[in-house]
Motif scaffolding. Structure first.
Motif, PDB file in Angstrom:
ATOM      1  N   GLY A  37       0.806  -1.216   0.000  1.00  0.00           N
ATOM      2  CA  GLY A  37       0.000   0.000   0.000  1.00  0.00           C
ATOM      3  C   GLY A  37       0.840   1.267   0.000  1.00  0.00           C
ATOM      4  N   TYR A  38       2.167   1.126   0.097  1.00  0.00           N
ATOM      5  CA  TYR A  38       3.074   2.275   0.013  1.00  0.00           C
ATOM      6  C   TYR A  38       3.826   2.281  -1.314  1.00  0.00           C
ATOM      7  CZ  TYR A  38       2.489   3.320   4.995  1.00  0.00           C
ATOM      8  OH  TYR A  38       1.980   3.654   6.215  1.00  0.00           O
ATOM      9  N   ASN A  39       4.229   1.094  -1.773  1.00  0.00           N
ATOM     10  CA  ASN A  39       4.968   1.087  -3.034  1.00  0.00           C
ATOM     11  C   ASN A  39       4.000   1.234  -4.210  1.00  0.00           C
ATOM     12  OD1 ASN A  39       3.929  -1.500  -3.500  1.00  0.00           O
ATOM     13  ND2 ASN A  39       5.772  -2.538  -2.812  1.00  0.00           N
ATOM     14  N   GLU A  40       4.539   1.606  -5.352  1.00  0.00           N
ATOM     15  CA  GLU A  40       3.683   1.879  -6.516  1.00  0.00           C
ATOM     16  C   GLU A  40       2.975   0.608  -6.986  1.00  0.00           C
ATOM     17  OE1 GLU A  40       3.220   5.156  -7.786  1.00  0.00           O
ATOM     18  OE2 GLU A  40       4.083   5.283  -5.784  1.00  0.00           O
ATOM     19  N   GLU A  41       3.605  -0.547  -6.747  1.00  0.00           N
ATOM     20  CA  GLU A  41       3.065  -1.806  -7.259  1.00  0.00           C
ATOM     21  C   GLU A  41       1.806  -2.237  -6.515  1.00  0.00           C
ATOM     22  OE1 GLU A  41       6.216  -1.168  -6.742  1.00  0.00           O
ATOM     23  OE2 GLU A  41       7.168  -1.503  -8.678  1.00  0.00           O
ATOM     24  N   THR A  42       1.728  -1.980  -5.211  1.00  0.00           N
ATOM     25  CA  THR A  42       0.581  -2.496  -4.450  1.00  0.00           C
ATOM     26  C   THR A  42      -0.463  -1.435  -4.101  1.00  0.00           C
ATOM     27  OG1 THR A  42       1.819  -2.282  -2.386  1.00  0.00           O
ATOM     28  CG2 THR A  42       1.848  -4.448  -3.447  1.00  0.00           C
ATOM     29  N   LYS A  43      -0.165  -0.152  -4.380  1.00  0.00           N
ATOM     30  CA  LYS A  43      -1.177   0.883  -4.093  1.00  0.00           C
ATOM     31  C   LYS A  43      -2.536   0.568  -4.741  1.00  0.00           C
ATOM     32  CE  LYS A  43       1.604   5.045  -3.309  1.00  0.00           C
ATOM     33  NZ  LYS A  43       2.180   6.192  -4.042  1.00  0.00           N
ATOM     34  N   PRO A  44      -2.561   0.066  -6.005  1.00  0.00           N
ATOM     35  CA  PRO A  44      -3.870  -0.210  -6.613  1.00  0.00           C
ATOM     36  C   PRO A  44      -4.694  -1.258  -5.849  1.00  0.00           C
ATOM     37  CG  PRO A  44      -2.151  -0.159  -8.291  1.00  0.00           C
ATOM     38  CD  PRO A  44      -1.456  -0.148  -6.962  1.00  0.00           C
ATOM     39  N   TYR A  59      11.346   8.214  -9.391  1.00  0.00           N
ATOM     40  CA  TYR A  59      10.850   6.842  -9.203  1.00  0.00           C
ATOM     41  C   TYR A  59      12.051   5.914  -9.088  1.00  0.00           C
ATOM     42  CZ  TYR A  59       6.286   8.538 -10.802  1.00  0.00           C
ATOM     43  OH  TYR A  59       5.102   9.210 -10.925  1.00  0.00           O
ATOM     44  N   PHE A  60      12.212   5.308  -7.943  1.00  0.00           N
ATOM     45  CA  PHE A  60      13.256   4.294  -7.775  1.00  0.00           C
ATOM     46  C   PHE A  60      12.627   2.934  -8.065  1.00  0.00           C
ATOM     47  CE2 PHE A  60      16.868   6.437  -5.762  1.00  0.00           C
ATOM     48  CZ  PHE A  60      16.304   7.654  -5.394  1.00  0.00           C
ATOM     49  N   HIS A  61      13.030   2.313  -9.185  1.00  0.00           N
ATOM     50  CA  HIS A  61      12.559   0.967  -9.531  1.00  0.00           C
ATOM     51  C   HIS A  61      13.705   0.017  -9.191  1.00  0.00           C
ATOM     52  CE1 HIS A  61       9.424   2.981 -11.897  1.00  0.00           C
ATOM     53  NE2 HIS A  61      10.364   3.665 -12.504  1.00  0.00           N
ATOM     54  N   ILE A  62      13.526  -0.764  -8.169  1.00  0.00           N
ATOM     55  CA  ILE A  62      14.662  -1.540  -7.681  1.00  0.00           C
ATOM     56  C   ILE A  62      14.406  -3.031  -7.847  1.00  0.00           C
ATOM     57  CG2 ILE A  62      16.140  -1.970  -5.677  1.00  0.00           C
ATOM     58  CD1 ILE A  62      15.077   0.884  -4.776  1.00  0.00           C
ATOM     59  N   ASP A 113       9.863  13.996 -14.336  1.00  0.00           N
ATOM     60  CA  ASP A 113       9.905  12.625 -13.820  1.00  0.00           C
ATOM     61  C   ASP A 113      11.276  12.015 -14.110  1.00  0.00           C
ATOM     62  OD1 ASP A 113       7.307  12.910 -13.078  1.00  0.00           O
ATOM     63  OD2 ASP A 113       6.469  11.535 -14.574  1.00  0.00           O
ATOM     64  N   VAL A 114      11.847  11.393 -13.078  1.00  0.00           N
ATOM     65  CA  VAL A 114      13.127  10.715 -13.270  1.00  0.00           C
ATOM     66  C   VAL A 114      12.949   9.257 -12.863  1.00  0.00           C
ATOM     67  CG1 VAL A 114      15.554  10.638 -12.602  1.00  0.00           C
ATOM     68  CG2 VAL A 114      14.371  12.847 -12.760  1.00  0.00           C
ATOM     69  N   HIS A 115      13.328   8.349 -13.744  1.00  0.00           N
ATOM     70  CA  HIS A 115      13.216   6.921 -13.435  1.00  0.00           C
ATOM     71  C   HIS A 115      14.599   6.342 -13.172  1.00  0.00           C
ATOM     72  CE1 HIS A 115       8.927   6.475 -14.374  1.00  0.00           C
ATOM     73  NE2 HIS A 115       9.160   7.448 -15.246  1.00  0.00           N
ATOM     74  N   VAL A 116      14.767   5.788 -11.994  1.00  0.00           N
ATOM     75  CA  VAL A 116      16.036   5.161 -11.630  1.00  0.00           C
ATOM     76  C   VAL A 116      15.854   3.649 -11.761  1.00  0.00           C
ATOM     77  CG1 VAL A 116      17.736   4.840  -9.800  1.00  0.00           C
ATOM     78  CG2 VAL A 116      16.516   7.027  -9.992  1.00  0.00           C
ATOM     79  N   TYR A 117      16.597   3.047 -12.668  1.00  0.00           N
ATOM     80  CA  TYR A 117      16.586   1.581 -12.831  1.00  0.00           C
ATOM     81  C   TYR A 117      17.732   1.056 -11.985  1.00  0.00           C
ATOM     82  CZ  TYR A 117      13.644   2.356 -17.013  1.00  0.00           C
ATOM     83  OH  TYR A 117      12.654   2.712 -17.888  1.00  0.00           O
ATOM     84  N   MET A 118      17.420   0.523 -10.824  1.00  0.00           N
ATOM     85  CA  MET A 118      18.457   0.191  -9.846  1.00  0.00           C
ATOM     86  C   MET A 118      18.415  -1.294  -9.517  1.00  0.00           C
ATOM     87  SD  MET A 118      18.844   2.025  -6.106  1.00  0.00           S
ATOM     88  CE  MET A 118      19.675   3.537  -6.526  1.00  0.00           C
ATOM     89  N   THR A 126       8.912  -0.360  -6.509  1.00  0.00           N
ATOM     90  CA  THR A 126       9.121   1.060  -6.810  1.00  0.00           C
ATOM     91  C   THR A 126       8.658   1.953  -5.670  1.00  0.00           C
ATOM     92  OG1 THR A 126       8.694   0.571  -9.129  1.00  0.00           O
ATOM     93  CG2 THR A 126       8.530   2.885  -8.467  1.00  0.00           C
ATOM     94  N   PHE A 127       9.479   2.935  -5.309  1.00  0.00           N
ATOM     95  CA  PHE A 127       8.956   4.002  -4.449  1.00  0.00           C
ATOM     96  C   PHE A 127       9.248   5.352  -5.091  1.00  0.00           C
ATOM     97  CE2 PHE A 127      12.466   6.183  -2.269  1.00  0.00           C
ATOM     98  CZ  PHE A 127      13.535   5.322  -2.475  1.00  0.00           C
ATOM     99  N   VAL A 128       8.450   6.334  -4.709  1.00  0.00           N
ATOM    100  CA  VAL A 128       8.578   7.673  -5.281  1.00  0.00           C
ATOM    101  C   VAL A 128       9.168   8.601  -4.234  1.00  0.00           C
ATOM    102  CG1 VAL A 128       7.351   9.599  -6.329  1.00  0.00           C
ATOM    103  CG2 VAL A 128       6.547   7.280  -6.693  1.00  0.00           C
ATOM    104  N   TRP A 129      10.094   9.437  -4.684  1.00  0.00           N
ATOM    105  CA  TRP A 129      10.716  10.424  -3.787  1.00  0.00           C
ATOM    106  C   TRP A 129      10.658  11.781  -4.466  1.00  0.00           C
ATOM    107  CZ3 TRP A 129      16.307  12.149  -3.828  1.00  0.00           C
ATOM    108  CH2 TRP A 129      16.639  12.893  -2.681  1.00  0.00           C
TER     109      TRP A 129
END
Ligand code: RUQ
Ligand code: CUA
Length: 654
Positions: free
Chosen positions: A88-95, A569-572, A542-547, A604-607
Motif C-alpha cells: 500500500g506504500y509502493n507503486e506496485e501495491t497501491k492499486p 521513481y526508484f525501480h529496484i 519525472d526521473v526513473h532510476v533503474y536500480m 518502486t517508491f517515489v521520492w
C-alpha cells in the motif's frame, strides 16, 4: 478429632474464599500441569504441526501462527497499509487498496476461510472479508501475499463473509447493514420495507482463483450476521443468521431485540445459479473496484466494474426459506456432515439446532408459518433438530471436531462448552480468560476437521499478561481436545482483534511455499536484470532510476543531476536468487515507507526531494556482513541548476 475437623473446615472456607476472589491465578494458570508445557513445546529448529491464520480485526490484516507453539510467523497485509512490507506504500501495491470511495488504506477484517476441494481444506488460498468498506480479499498461500481484492457493491458492514463452498465454487459475502439498493438520498425513518440486504455470491475460478461477483440476492432489510455453507448432503445451500428482523434503524440494542425469534435464511444457491445461467436476474448499474496483483509483473492493477447481476428471491421459487431461530442469532454453523445448522441466539438461554433433512421435509410438506416479504417462513418445530438446554450465557460460535462433538463459545459466561450432536447433552466446559468470541478447530469449517486443538479468541485480557498501559493485548488460548476433557495448554497474544481464524495441517501448505521469484520470469516493465543495464532516465520532471541490489551494494550508488521539484521513481530489482535474501531500501525524507524486495522481485517508491543537498539512501534489511556498507548518495541541485544527470557505481562521478 473434632478440632481437626473444625480446622479443616476453616481451611477449606479460606481456600474457597481465596479462589473466588482471585480467579485468575488459581483456577487455571497455576493448575497447568508439566505435560501441558510439553504439549506446546516445539524444539528449537523444529516446525509446528498446524498453521493458524488469525484475523486482525481492526488492524485489517491477517496473522500467521504455528500451533501448538502459538509462535507468530508473519502478519500478511490485506486491507491496511503496512510499512514493514511496503504494502500500500509502493507503486506496485497501491492499486490493491483502490475502491469506489478512492484509496482506502484500512479495513476491519474478520473471517478468514481456506479454500476447499471436495469439502476438504486444500491450502491454496485463504479469503478474508473487509467489513467497513465492503471487500473480499484472496491471499495466495504459496507466497503469503494478498493477490486479489474485490469490492462488494450494495453491501455495508460486510460481516456474514467470507465463507467458501465445498469446492470453492463461491466465496460468499453477506451484508450486515441493510441499505437503500441502489443507494439514494432518503429519510432514515423510512428504513422499514425500503432498505434491502444484499447476499453476494462471488465465483472463484478453479484454476487461478480469479474472483467475480456472479450474483447478488436482494433480501429483506434485516441484518445478516454470520453465514456458513452447507456441505455433504446440504452442499448447494448456504445459511445466514439474521437479527433486526424488526427492521429498526435506531437504538438497536432495544429495538432490534423485540422479536422472540429472528431467522436463519436458507439459500439454495445451486438453484439460483441455474436461474442466472439461464439468463435470469437483473443487471443493475454499480461501481466497484476489482484489484488484481500479477505475480509476473509484480504489479497490481485496479479496474472499476460498472454493473452487477441482482436476483429477487421471489423470482426463484423454492430457492430461499427462513427458519425461525430464537433471539438475535449470531453464529450460524454447519456440522461436518452437513445435517445440523446451529444458531446461537445471543439473548437465548438455549442453543437451537436445525436439521437439514427436516428442513427439506418441511419445505416438501409446506409446513410454513407465514412469510416475510413473500419468502416462506418454515414452521419452527418443523426444522428443529434439538435444543442444547442452558449450556451457558451469550452463545456466539460453534466448531466441530469431526467425532460427533460440537464446541460453542459463550461470551458472557466466558467459556467453551463441549456438547454432543444428536443427544444435545453438555459433556464438558472450560473457562476462557476472558469473554471469548470465536473459536477455531483446524478444518472446523469443512467435512474433515482435524480435531486435535481448539483455539479460543478472547475479547478481553485484563490481567493475563504484563500490563502495557491502558491497552492490553488481545489474546488466544489453545486447548487440547483430543481427550474427553478439554485441557488448557497455552495463552498467546495476538495482533489487533482476533476475530476468527482458519487452520490446517502445515503439510498442506509447506511444500508449496515459494522460496524466491525467478529473475528470468520477472516481467515488471521497469525490471533491471543485470548491473550493466542500470540507468537513470529523465522524462521532464519525472526521473526513473533503474536500480539493482545484490550483496552488498546498490547499482548505481551515486546519482547526480536530480533537481528540487523532480519526481524520482526508484525501480529496484533484487538480483539475488537465494532463499531468504531480501534487500530493503529507504531514502531520507521520502514520505512513503521503505521497500522490502524479495529475490527476483522489482518494487518502486517515489521520492520528491524538497531541499538541495546530498542525500543518502540505505538498505533496511540486515542482508550480509557488509549490510552497513550497503548505502548510496543522491545529489539534489536547485530547480534551475544545470548539473548533468549522471550515475555510477565504484567510480567517482567527475
Ligand atoms: S464476529 S465474535 Cu465479526 Cu465473527 Cu462473532
Ligand atoms: Cu542489503 Cu542490507
Amino acid at each position: 478429632m473434632k478440632n481437626i475437623l473444625k480446622s479443616m473446615v476453616a481451611l477449606l472456607s479460606i481456600l474457597v474464599a481465596f479462589t473466588s476472589c482471585n480467579n485468575t491465578s488459581n483456577q487455571n494458570a497455576g493448575a497447568l500441569s508439566g505435560s501441558a508445557a510439553e504439549k506446546v513445546y516445539v524444539n528449537p529448529g523444529e516446525h509446528d504441526e498446524f498453521y493458524a491464520f488469525i484475523s486482525g480485526g481492526f488492524s485489517g490484516q491477517l496473522s500467521v501462527y504455528g500451533l501448538p507453539s502459538g509462535r507468530l510467523f508473519k502478519v500478511i497485509p490485506v486491507f491496511s497499509q503496512d510499512a514493514e512490507k511496503a504494502y500500500g506504500y509502493n507503486e506496485e501495491t497501491k492499486p490493491m487498496l483502490n475502491t469506489s470511495h478512492g484509496f482506502v488504506p484500512w479495513d476491519d477484517s474478520h473471517h478468514p476461510d481456506i479454500s476447499q476441494t471436495n469439502g476438504v481444506i486444500d491450502g491454496r488460498w485463504v479469503f478474508i472479508n473487509g467489513n467497513n468498506t465492503p471487500r473480499i480479499a484472496k491471499i495466495d498461500l504459496s507466497t503469503f501475499e494478498t493477490t486479489e481484492i474485490i469490492e462488494v457493491p450494495n453491501s455495508a458492514g460486510n460481516h456474514s463473509s467470507s465463507f467458501v463452498t465445498e469446492n470453492t465454487e463461491y466465496v460468499v459475502a453477506g451484508t450486515r447493514f441493510s441499505v437503500p439498493i441502489p443507494q439514494k438520498d432518503m429519510p432514515i425513518k423510512d428504513y422499514k420495507g425500503n432498505f434491502k440486504g444484499a447476499l453476494s455470491f462471488i465465483s472463484v475460478d478453479p484454476e487461478h482463483g480469479h474472483m467475480d461477483i456472479k450474483f447478488q440476492l436482494i433480501m429483506p432489510g434485516f441484518d445478516y450476521d454470520l453465514s456458513h455453507p452447507g456441505r455433504g448432503k446440504s452442499h448447494g445451500w448456504f445459511f445466514f443468521s439474521t437479527y433486526n428482523t424488526e427492521e429498526a434503524s435506531t437504538l438497536m440494542e432495544v429495538n432490534a431485540s423485540q422479536n422472540d425469534k429472528d431467522f436463519i435464511a436458507a439459500v439454495n444457491w445451486k438453484k439460483i445459479e441455474e436461474y442466472v445461467n439461464n439468463g435470469g436476474g437483473t443487471m443493475m448499474a454499480a461501481n466497484y473496484a476489482h484489484n488484481v496483483y500479477d505475480e509476473s509483473t509484480h504489479t497490481a492493477t485496479s479496474t472499476m466494474k460498472k454493473e452487477v447481476l441482482t436476483v429477487n428471491p421471489l423470482d426463484v421459487p423454492g430457492a430461499v426459506y427462513l427458519m425461525p431461530t430464537p433471539k438475535s442469532p449470531h453464529g450460524c454453523d454447519v456440522d461436518p456432515t452437513g445435517e445440523y445448522i446451529v444458531g446461537s441466539g445471543k439473548l437465548s438461554a438455549n442453543l437451537t439446532v436445525h436439521s437439514f433433512t427436516k428442513m427439506l421435509a418441511a419445505i416438501e410438506n409446506e409446513s410454513f408459518a407465514g412469510d416475510a416479504y413473500g419468502i416462506p417462513i418454515i414452521d419452527f418445530e418443523a426444522s428443529l433438530a434439538g435444543v442444547v438446554e442452558q449450556p451457558g450465557l451469550g452463545p456466539l460460535h460453534t466448531e466441530f471436531d469431526g467425532k460427533g462433538n460440537a464446541y460453542t463459545t459463550f461470551f458472557i459466561s466466558s467459556e467453551v462448552v463441549k456438547w454432543k450432536l444428536g443427544t444435545w447433552e453438555v459433556v464438558d466446559r472450560q473457562p476462557c480468560y476472558y469473554s471469548v468470541g470465536h473459536l477455531m478447530i483446524p478444518g472446523g469449517n469443512s467435512q474433515k476437521p482435524f480435531g486435535k486443538y481448539v483455539v479460543a479468541m478472547n475479547k478481553i485480557t485484563k490481567d493475563r499478561y504484563l500490563p502495557t498501559g491502558p491497552e492490553v493485548t488481545q489474546s488466544a488460548q489453545l486447548y487440547d481436545i483430543s481427550g474427553d476433557k478439554m485441557e488448557l495448554l497455552l495463552d498467546f497474544p495476538t495482533v489487533g482483534e482476533p476475530h476468527y481464524a482458519a487452520g490446517c495441517p502445515a503439510d498442506l501448505i509447506k511444500p508449496r511455499s515459494k522460496k524466491l521469484f525467478k529473475l528470468e520470469e520477472n516481467n515488471h516493465p521497469y525490471a533491471t536484470k543485470n548491473e550493466a543495464d542500470t540507468k537513470v532516465v529523465r522524462e521532464g520532471k519525472d526521473v526513473h532510476v533503474y536500480m539493482t541490489t545484490i550483496r552488498s551494494h546498490f547499482s548505481p550508488d551515486n546519482i547526480e543531476g536530480i533537481k528540487v521539484g523532480d519526481k524520482v521513481y526508484f525501480h529496484i530489482t533484487n538480483l539475488e536468487q537465494d532463499y531468504d535474501v531480501p534487500h530493503g531500501v529507504s531514502m531520507i525524507g521520502a514520505n512513503t515507507s521503505e521497500l522490502l524486495i524479495m529475490p527476483g522481485q522489482t518494487e518502486t517508491f517515489v521520492w520528491e526531494p524538497k531541499q538541495v543537498g546530498v542525500w543518502p539512501f540505505y538498505c533496511t534489511d540486515f542482508c550480509s556482513a557488509l549490510h552497513q556498507e550497503m548505502q548510496g548518495y543522491v545529489r539534489v541541485s536547485a530547480a534551475n541548476s544545470s548539473t548533468p544527470l549522471r550515475w555510477s557505481l565504484g567510480e567517482d562521478i567527475e
